[in-house]
Design a protein around this motif. Structure first.
Motif, PDB file in Angstrom:
ATOM      1  N   TYR A  76       0.737  -1.352   0.022  1.00 16.71           N
ATOM      2  CA  TYR A  76      -0.037   0.067   0.048  1.00 16.71           C
ATOM      3  C   TYR A  76       0.950   1.288  -0.130  1.00 16.71           C
ATOM      4  N   GLY A  77       2.330   1.217  -0.044  1.00 15.80           N
ATOM      5  CA  GLY A  77       2.994   2.354  -0.165  1.00 15.80           C
ATOM      6  C   GLY A  77       3.083   3.060   1.099  1.00 15.80           C
ATOM      7  N   THR A  78       3.073   2.413   2.120  1.00 18.47           N
ATOM      8  CA  THR A  78       3.003   3.104   3.634  1.00 18.47           C
ATOM      9  C   THR A  78       4.343   2.845   4.209  1.00 18.47           C
ATOM     10  N   CYS A  79       5.390   2.399   3.617  1.00 20.68           N
ATOM     11  CA  CYS A  79       6.763   2.057   4.332  1.00 20.68           C
ATOM     12  C   CYS A  79       7.139   3.342   5.042  1.00 20.68           C
ATOM     13  N   CYS A  80       7.162   4.608   4.439  1.00 23.13           N
ATOM     14  CA  CYS A  80       7.770   5.707   4.790  1.00 23.13           C
ATOM     15  C   CYS A  80       6.932   6.249   5.923  1.00 23.13           C
ATOM     16  N   LEU A  81       5.665   5.773   6.283  1.00 24.37           N
ATOM     17  CA  LEU A  81       4.793   6.333   7.095  1.00 24.37           C
ATOM     18  C   LEU A  81       4.741   5.462   8.598  1.00 24.37           C
ATOM     19  N   GLY A  82       5.574   4.516   8.450  1.00 25.62           N
ATOM     20  CA  GLY A  82       5.333   3.547   9.641  1.00 25.62           C
ATOM     21  C   GLY A  82       5.961   4.482  11.027  1.00 25.62           C
ATOM     22  N   GLY A  83       5.107   4.055  12.161  1.00 24.52           N
ATOM     23  CA  GLY A  83       5.343   4.879  13.287  1.00 24.52           C
ATOM     24  C   GLY A  83       4.557   6.098  13.487  1.00 24.52           C
TER      25      GLY A  83
END
Length: 376
Positions: free
Chosen positions: A146-153
């Motif tokens: 879903y392309g949320t790798c950089c939004l983790g945390g």
């Protein structure tokens, strides 16, 4: 058409035409797209798609019991008549670069549909305030899919929700703008499908369009990822795949045809460039695909959901043509879109959550749907 024997026929043209010599004259048979057969086949699919979708729109207007939702649905359904009839007209008037003008109409509505699709999901969940009441403060799961790798945390905020709307709204502006630029460049010979030369507008328009459509798609995916559990009663995956296949797959289909054109598989014919031939095949395929889309949309957005509890008068009449006309006018009024654009892009509203009063509960698939509400 025919040309004298002494006339030059290029190898590229000869590949696309049946050439025969009769009485000292070289006869050039038209390609498939120029034949009555192609126009008839595409026309049959187009008119079948029009009948199916227009009947579905009519039923939604007859049972217009939830204007807040059905307004978006009717707008989405109109993509089939616009796509199909526009593509068929482009085939009927098959001529060098004429397709650019027909495609512009299709392109403008394409961007409009993506915005309406996201707005429908907002409405399903009771509006911006109700969505935030459910997801505010929840952690964003890291997902490569879903392309949320950089939004983790991080956690869901009004800014994330606002980005999803902005991503689709920007496409509503970029797509028509690119169409207008195409119309300006085309008469000056600065635009041709499949022409990736640095001095051609096609290269830069394709790059901008890809960035814009990717951003719009990411906004839809991000919104779905945040609300997929809330949306599960509304079968969002089937709806999403149907809309995505109509809009995004048709785009990539055009890209593949442009590559085939660049590779010499699709060549020019006398009187029409290779770009025109490529666009002709694209339009022919869309005519057929819209018939499939009309059936898929009929199941994705059924009118039966809104029939339960529908009241009739003492004579058994449910609606009048005047009420249907009034409902149709309500669906095509663009005022809500302009207000939404202001709300989502104006700096004054960036941290403000828009409150929508919940509508009365409606029966959905035999069950009572209760819209959630929150105080802010």
């Amino acid at each position: 058409m025919s040309v004298p024997l002494g006339s030059e026929i290029t190898d590229a043209s000869a590949e696309s035409l049946n050439v025969s010599a009769t009485n000292g004259t070289t006869i050039l048979s038209p390609i498939f797209l120029q034949t009555v057969g192609a126009q008839t086949i595409s026309g049959v699919f187009v008119w079948a798609a029009l009948l199916i979708t227009c009947h579905q729109i009519y039923l939604h207007l007859c049972y217009y019991t939830s204007p807040a939702e059905q307004r978006w649905i009717v707008r989405i359904l109109f993509i089939v008549p616009i796509y199909a009839f526009d593509s068929w007209l482009s085939l009927l008037f098959f001529h060098d670069m004429y397709y650019v003008y027909f495609d512009s109409v299709r392109n403008w509505y394409e961007a409009f549909v993506i915005y309406n699709f996201l707005s429908l999901f907002y409405e399903y969940l009771g509006g911006e305030s109700n969505i935030m009441a459910e997801i505010r403060g929840q952690p964003i799961k890291s997902s490569l899919l879903y392309g949320t790798c950089c939004l983790g945390g991080k956690t869901y905020t009004i800014g994330i929700l606002r980005f999803c709307k902005q991503a689709t709204l920007q496409f509503c502006a970029v797509k028509p703008l690119m169409s207008v630029i195409t119309l300006i460049l085309q008469p000056f010979g600065k635009y041709s499908d499949g022409d990736f030369r640095p001095d051609s507008g096609y290269l830069y328009i394709t790059i901008i369009y890809n960035i814009s459509i990717t951003l719009a798609l990411y906004g839809l995916v991000l919104f779905y990822f945040a609300t997929k559990e809330l949306l599960s009663p509304y079968e969002p995956v089937w709806k999403f795949l149907t809309i995505k296949s109509v809009i995004f797959l048709s785009f990539w289909q055009g890209v593949v045809l442009a590559i085939l054109e660049k590779g010499g598989v699709i060549s020019s014919i006398p009187g029409s460039s290779a770009g025109t031939v490529s666009a002709g095949y694209q339009n022919f395929l869309i005519c057929i695909e819209m018939f499939l889309a009309s059936m898929a949309l009929r199941y994705a957005f059924p009118h039966t959901v809104y029939m339960t509890g529908f009241q009739t008068d003492g004579y058994g009449r449910s609606v009048t043509m005047q009420s249907i006309s009034s409902s149709l006018k309500e669906t095509i009024n663009p005022k809500d879109i302009m207000n939404d654009a202001i709300h989502n892009f104006h700096p004054q509203y960036q941290q403000y959550t828009q409150y929508t009063a919940p509508p009365p509960p409606l029966p959905v698939n035999g069950f009572l749907r209760l819209d959630q509400s929150s105080d802010f």
